[in-house]
Design an enzyme around this catalytic site. Structure first.
Site, PDB file in Angstrom:
ATOM      1  N   LYS A 123      -2.018  -1.635  -4.035  1.00 27.74           N
ATOM      2  CA  LYS A 123      -2.862  -0.437  -4.004  1.00 27.74           C
ATOM      3  C   LYS A 123      -2.023   0.819  -4.086  1.00 27.74           C
ATOM      4  O   LYS A 123      -1.064   0.917  -3.324  1.00 27.74           O
ATOM      5  CB  LYS A 123      -3.651  -0.472  -2.697  1.00 27.74           C
ATOM      6  CG  LYS A 123      -4.505   0.712  -2.445  1.00 27.74           C
ATOM      7  CD  LYS A 123      -5.201   0.537  -1.119  1.00 27.74           C
ATOM      8  CE  LYS A 123      -5.958   1.806  -0.813  1.00 27.74           C
ATOM      9  NZ  LYS A 123      -6.357   1.888   0.536  1.00 27.74           N
ATOM     10  N   LYS A 152       0.860  -1.184   0.000  1.00 26.47           N
ATOM     11  CA  LYS A 152       0.000   0.000   0.000  1.00 26.47           C
ATOM     12  C   LYS A 152       0.894   1.231   0.000  1.00 26.47           C
ATOM     13  O   LYS A 152       1.647   1.469   0.952  1.00 26.47           O
ATOM     14  CB  LYS A 152      -0.907  -0.013   1.226  1.00 26.47           C
ATOM     15  CG  LYS A 152      -1.818   1.198   1.281  1.00 26.47           C
ATOM     16  CD  LYS A 152      -2.838   1.078   2.392  1.00 26.47           C
ATOM     17  CE  LYS A 152      -3.723   2.308   2.452  1.00 26.47           C
ATOM     18  NZ  LYS A 152      -4.692   2.227   3.539  1.00 26.47           N
TER      19      LYS A 152
HETATM   20  C1  PBG Z   1      -7.688   3.160   5.192  1.00 31.66           C
HETATM   21  C2  PBG Z   1      -7.908   3.030   3.730  1.00 31.66           C
HETATM   22  C3  PBG Z   1      -7.672   3.990   2.719  1.00 31.66           C
HETATM   23  C4  PBG Z   1      -8.133   3.417   1.531  1.00 31.66           C
HETATM   24  C5  PBG Z   1      -8.590   2.136   1.849  1.00 31.66           C
HETATM   25  N1  PBG Z   1      -8.416   1.920   3.212  1.00 31.66           N
HETATM   26  C6  PBG Z   1      -7.207   5.375   2.762  1.00 31.66           C
HETATM   27  C7  PBG Z   1      -5.891   5.784   3.273  1.00 31.66           C
HETATM   28  O1  PBG Z   1      -4.966   4.994   3.448  1.00 31.66           O
HETATM   29  O2  PBG Z   1      -5.805   6.985   3.537  1.00 31.66           O
HETATM   30  C8  PBG Z   1      -8.125   4.083   0.193  1.00 31.66           C
HETATM   31  C9  PBG Z   1      -9.137   3.587  -0.756  1.00 31.66           C
HETATM   32  C10 PBG Z   1      -9.378   4.454  -1.930  1.00 31.66           C
HETATM   33  O3  PBG Z   1      -8.726   5.486  -2.149  1.00 31.66           O
HETATM   34  O4  PBG Z   1     -10.281   4.096  -2.684  1.00 31.66           O
HETATM   35  N2  PBG Z   1      -6.376   3.119   5.591  1.00 31.66           N
HETATM   36 ZN    ZN Z   2      -6.002   3.851   7.732  1.00 32.66          ZN
END
Ligand code: PBG
Ligand code: ZN
Length: 324
Positions: A244, A191
């Site tokens: 992601k 991520k």
């Molecule tokens: C929570 C989370 C996020 C997303 C999914 N789970 C946001 C972040 O890390 O700030 C992003 C999903 C998206 O942008 O569609 N940590």
């Molecule tokens: Zn988060």
């Protein structure tokens, strides 16, 4: 001369030799559930996406169920936020209650529960904060408690997205100790710290009140580091992994496919969705064609599963193709 065009002469010929296919069962729809009553609020940053209270969920759940996609990933937005993210691991919290409702009434849908504290903390960070630092080891027990509470509520899969080190191991341990040996962990292993999440943060009210997420999410410059994260999560007991964002990170997806035999999900995130929706609205691009191309390319790069806000539209378009 090689005559590549021989295999491109007709739709039937092209369909027969296609190397990659997109199926409805590949798709997962992100669902935002807000605490309260009689709520169906459009998310301004995500055209076509809403936040629902539990009593207004039936309409969208019926759509998901009829669409033929595999299921949903749930994000809860609690009424109360504090520095310990208390509602994240409250067995009666909004996310837990939504999961109970969905599994009772729509048992056929796979419910993936996102495990992270940022929607539940007053400061919006994914972990416990002290002196403006996001603490790793102090956050792990809370993530574990949250995962257990979501599994108890009936989640089919838990998906830690916090990016604290050691969380997969901590979650596997607490699930096993409590008899949830069959609940898989789908870990957001790779991520990245990304501007592509901005529209989501408006939807989930999870924008950090200070600083950013760069001390825990991966630097977008780093591919080898992402592979180390993936191997480490596998070592800790992950059953599936998530890459992601998706589209600007297809190289990561491809490399992940090469080093890993677990099912891989790609998260086609909020910013990717909103950019497509904006361009389609002005008529610059055709929405259906661009979405189907994007999703197919994500599969070609190596994804087995795609989490996407386009899931319901894509399912409809796939159905139309089948009928032709
Ligand atoms: C929570 C989370 C996020 C997303 C999914 N789970 C946001 C972040 O890390 O700030 C992003 C999903 C998206 O942008 O569609 N940590
Ligand atoms: Zn988060």
């Amino acid at each position: 001369m090689n005559r590549f065009r021989r295999l491109r002469v007709s739709p039937q010929m092209r369909r027969m030799v296609r190397e990659t296919k997109l199926s409805k069962s590949d798709l997962i729809y992100p669902l935002f559930v807000e605490e309260g009553q009689n709520i169906k609020t459009p998310v301004q940053s995500l055209p076509g996406i809403y936040r629902y209270s539990i009593d207004r969920l039936d309409d969208i759940l019926q759509q998901i169920s009829k669409s033929g996609i595999s299921g949903l990933i749930i994000f809860g937005i609690p009424a109360h936020k504090d520095d310990k993210a208390s509602c994240a691991y409250d067995d009666n919290g909004v996310t837990q209650n939504a999961i109970k409702y969905i599994k009772k009434n729509y048992p056929e849908l796979i419910v993936i529960a996102d495990v992270c504290l940022c929607e539940y903390t007053s400061h919006g960070h994914c972990g416990i904060v002290s002196n403006n630092k996001i603490l790793n080891d102090e956050t792990l027990p809370l993530l574990a408690k949250m995962a257990l509470s979501l599994a108890k509520a009936g989640a089919d899969i838990v998906a830690p997205s916090d990016m604290m080190d050691g969380r997969v191991k901590a979650i596997r341990k607490i699930l096993d100790e409590n008899g949830y040996i069959d609940i898989p962990i789908m870990s957001y292993s790779a991520k990245f710290s990304s501007e592509y999440y901005s529209p989501f943060r408006e939807a989930a009210e999870s924008t950090p009140k200070f600083g950013d997420r760069k001390t825990y999410q991966i630097d977008c410059a780093n591919s080898r580091e992402a592979m180390r994260e993936i191997l480490d999560d596998i070592d800790e007991g992950a059953d599936m992994i998530i890459i992601k964002p998706a589209l600007a990170y297809l190289d990561i997806l491809k490399s992940a496919r090469e080093i890993c035999n677990l099912p891989i999900a790609a998260y086609n995130v909020s910013g990717e969705y909103s950019m497509v929706k904006s361009a389609a609205k002005t008529g610059i691009i055709d929405e259906k064609r661009i979405v189907m191309e994007n999703l197919l390319c994500i599969k070609r790069a190596g994804a087995d599963i795609i989490i996407t806000y386009h899931a319901l539209d894509a399912a409809k378009w796939l159905n139309d193709e089948e009928k032709q």
